[in-house]
Scaffold this active site. Structure first.
Site, PDB file in Angstrom:
ATOM      1  NE  ARG A   1      -0.908 -10.857   1.085  1.00  0.00           N
ATOM      2  CZ  ARG A   1      -0.285 -10.749  -0.113  1.00  0.00           C
ATOM      3  NH1 ARG A   1       0.948 -11.198  -0.265  1.00  0.00           N
ATOM      4  NH2 ARG A   1      -0.890 -10.193  -1.132  1.00  0.00           N
TER       5      ARG A   1
ATOM      6  CG  HIS B   1      -2.211  -0.852   0.867  1.00  0.00           C
ATOM      7  ND1 HIS B   1      -2.242  -2.210   1.062  1.00  0.00           N
ATOM      8  CD2 HIS B   1      -3.420  -0.530   0.343  1.00  0.00           C
ATOM      9  CE1 HIS B   1      -3.418  -2.680   0.681  1.00  0.00           C
ATOM     10  NE2 HIS B   1      -4.151  -1.683   0.241  1.00  0.00           N
TER      11      HIS B   1
END
Lengths: 144, 549
Positions: free
Chosen positions: B440, B379
């Site tokens: 994740r 990100h």
């Protein structure tokens, strides 16, 4: 110049000097025949020598077999694992065990448990709708 | 000169606008699903409330990944780079017919893939690892998008050849050269994905082939899956090299160094994919180590870029009266949202780059692989370096394409800073949670193993993600109002930056293609040849497919 040389040196030291092994080629298996193929026909925890254990583990949606593993403090444990359906992951953060379980492949990884305690492990690759429930723990009991 | 060429670029502008529209629609779906994921990681499960639209967390996550990093990036890049190449060559690219055929082919592919994706028949995430089996239309649709990108490469190459015939002695204009390198690199790198689709996934999803193999598929996927990040990053660098120095009021520090860095990306982007597979059984450790070396090598052209671009910013800031060792930084034209977005993107990208070295490290990777650390990392890279820069680019590009000034510069500045602040909090928390062992790609709100120590950081993920979502809403609002309600005509678009050290100082070899292409192919053969030949020869394609969602 110092940066690339330093990075190269660090890489070589960690690869060869620190005895940190990555999963290599540990063999193939027919994923549709896992339950009939040794050693995976008998998943479980086996003492192979004093203080040394082998855990034969099968991953499948959405459970590890076995999912509670009890060993004494100070043990060295080799996990031999595979998947019988989709890709799973075997992640035991406190012992730096981190390996993908691919259908068709056998993974082999060794960890040491010097201190008593409970060490959770989880599936860390998306494996379907209940992926977030796929977990287990290693219970390391004190030597009395 | 550029001004005189502008009227003839009308068709290129229409094309750019079409690509941008698709890209922005994809981004909207991507950020909307992203908000739900961030709230989930704060323990707030809103999926029952959106049930008719999203069947599960993983359904939303598949949409988030595919729409943001496959569609938003690819469509933006195809639109932006074709337009920029036309400006750099000061002529429209060849064959508008080919261009529009390509656009509609890619859009048709997207629609084909989106139908099963929206319908919960392709809830396999953006990596679509077999043996999870999606509907065949998902694989065929994505393949058509990739084929479309090859046609864009072809169009750029044809244009370059036509231009070269007329300008045998001139250096290729920098932005056009970089656009060519980007698409040539991508075309070479995308061969892995093409083989995975055409040999493994499509015949299997159609039932023509009984099984597949996860290791072979992952190896082919990551052949393309790492260099794809340079396919996103290089267009960002093109803006940083060729436009941002001028937007900052200065010059590009070195044109030859910029060209050299792009050629290094052509050489080194692809032979690195095993660093995504360090933990895969079935690949020899020695080859993993070779890829680790190449991964550190490909860090080098990014360091060159960092040095060159920061030097260019400094030139601009000092011309605006900036002084001191670091204080010049404050003299950049921070009131320009396009410039502010891209400089803030650079700042967070520095942390993304450093974190990426950890991922690439042969042994440290064991601590972070498949944890939220990796989510925090990308990100910062694709989610900020690339996306926030693309947002900054649209702040001048949409006005140019539409012929209207940006509706509100102030709102754009607020949006840009909100993204920076939200992402700082969001990615910091995810890095930290990853180091604490949070996996994740997992629905954390219902996970059975959440630890009390994770809770404070989980809250920060939710807060950061909400700020990012608000920022994205302001972004879309501003663009919509620019198109519909802006009363003022568009200002002039940013011109290409002049270089302090110009292209005439670049060695002639930097303008040749064959030696570099040959070297790129040789590196790929060394890094991948033995493993791929071995896997293809010894792997039966017998692993059956599953639907597990």
């Amino acid at each position: 110049m110092a940066i690339p040389v330093g990075m190269l040196a660090a890489l070589l030291v960690t690869a060869f000097g620190a005895h940190l092994g990555l999963p290599g080629d540990a063999g193939r298996i027919d994923p549709t025949q896992v339950a009939q193929t040794p050693p995976f026909d008998r998943p479980g925890v086996f003492e192979v020598a004093p203080g040394r254990y082998e855990v034969v583990m099968v991953a499948g949606i959405w459970v590890f077999t076995p999912n509670v593993i009890t060993v004494p403090e100070g043990s060295e444990v080799t996990f031999i694992a595979t998947s019988r359906d989709v890709i799973h992951g075997f992640f035991l953060p406190h012992a730096d065990v981190n390996v993908m379980l691919l259908p068709g492949r056998v993974a082999r990884v060794t960890a040491r448990f010097p201190k008593a305690g409970e060490y959770p492990f989880v599936c860390h690759e998306y494996c379907g709708i209940a992926h977030h429930t796929m977990a287990g723990k290693v219970i390391v009991v004190p030597r009395s | 000169m550029a001004q005189a060429a502008l009227p003839s670029l009308r068709s290129e502008r229409r094309l750019g606008g079409a690509y941008l529209l698709v890209a922005l629609l994809a981004l909207f779906v991507g950020v909307a699903t992203g908000l739900l994921q961030a709230l989930d990681h704060a323990g707030l499960n809103l999926y029952p409330q959106v049930l008719p639209l999203l069947k599960s967390y993983y359904h939303g996550l598949s949409l988030h990944g595919v729409m943001n990093i496959l569609v938003w990036t690819t469509f933006f890049i195809c639109g932006f780079l074709q337009y920029l190449a036309a400006r750099a060559f000061a002529r429209p690219l060849v064959s508008p017919a080919l261009a529009w055929f390509t656009f509609w082919l890619m859009t048709a592919g997207l629609v084909l893939a989106a139908i099963p994706l929206l319908g919960n028949h392709a809830t396999v995430l953006f990596t679509f690892y077999p043996p999870m089996r999606a509907h065949w239309a998902f694989y065929v649709g994505l393949t058509l998008v990739v084929v479309g990108t090859w046609l864009v490469t072809w169009r750029l190459v044809l244009t370059y050849r036509a231009w070269r015939r007329e300008h045998p002695q001139t250096r290729t204009p920098l932005a056009a050269f970089m656009a060519l390198v980007t698409f040539v690199m991508w075309t070479l790198a995308s061969l892995g994905l093409a083989v995975e689709m055409l040999v493994l996934l499509i015949p299997w999803s159609l039932g023509w082939r009984q099984g597949t193999d996860p290791l072979l598929a992952r190896t082919l996927f990551w052949f393309t899956g790492h260099p794809i990040v340079y396919f996103w990053l290089l267009p960002t660098y093109i803006s940083w090299y060729t436009l941002v120095p001028r937007q900052a009021g200065g010059q590009l520090f070195s044109d030859p160094m910029a060209r050299a860095s792009f050629l290094l990306f052509l050489l080194l982007s692809t032979p690195v994919g095993f660093h995504h597979q360090y933990t895969d059984p079935g690949i020899e450790q020695g080859w993993k180590l070779v890829h680790a070396f190449f991964t550190f090598a490909v860090f080098f052209p990014s360091l060159l870029t960092f040095f060159n671009v920061v030097a260019s910013l400094e030139i601009g800031a000092r011309r605006r009266g900036g002084q001191g060792l670091f204080a010049w930084f404050l003299k950049l034209p921070w009131g320009d949202p396009s410039l502010a977005a891209q400089v803030l993107a650079m700042i967070l990208f520095a942390f993304g780059g450093i974190g990426g070295l950890v991922n690439a490290s042969y042994s440290l990777n064991l601590v972070v692989h498949n944890t939220t650390y990796v989510v925090g990392h990308f990100h910062l890279t694709v989610g900020t370096a690339v996306t926030l820069s693309f947002m900054g680019i649209t702040y001048w590009l949409v006005p140019v394409l539409r012929g209207r000034d940006l509706w509100s510069r102030r709102l754009a500045l607020v949006q840009v800073w909100l993204w920076f602040a939200g992402m700082t909090v969001f990615s910091f928390a995810l890095h930290d949670l990853g180091l604490q062992g949070m996996p994740r790609r997992t629905m954390i709100s219902l996970a059975t193993y959440v630890q009390a120590a994770w809770r404070p950081m989980m809250l920060l993920v939710g807060i950061g993600g909400t700020v990012l979502f608000l920022s994205a809403l302001l972004y879309f609002l501003n663009l919509v109002l620019t198109c519909l309600a802006s009363p003022r005509p568009a200002p002039e678009e940013p011109a290409f930056a002049e270089a302090l050290s110009g292209p005439e100082e670049a060695p002639a070899i930097l303008d040749r293609w064959r030696p570099w292409l040959l070297a790129a192919v040789v590196f790929i053969l060394i890094a991948y040849g033995p493993t791929l030949v071995h896997l293809f020869r010894t792997t039966p394609l017998t692993v059956p497919g599953w639907r597990v969602w």
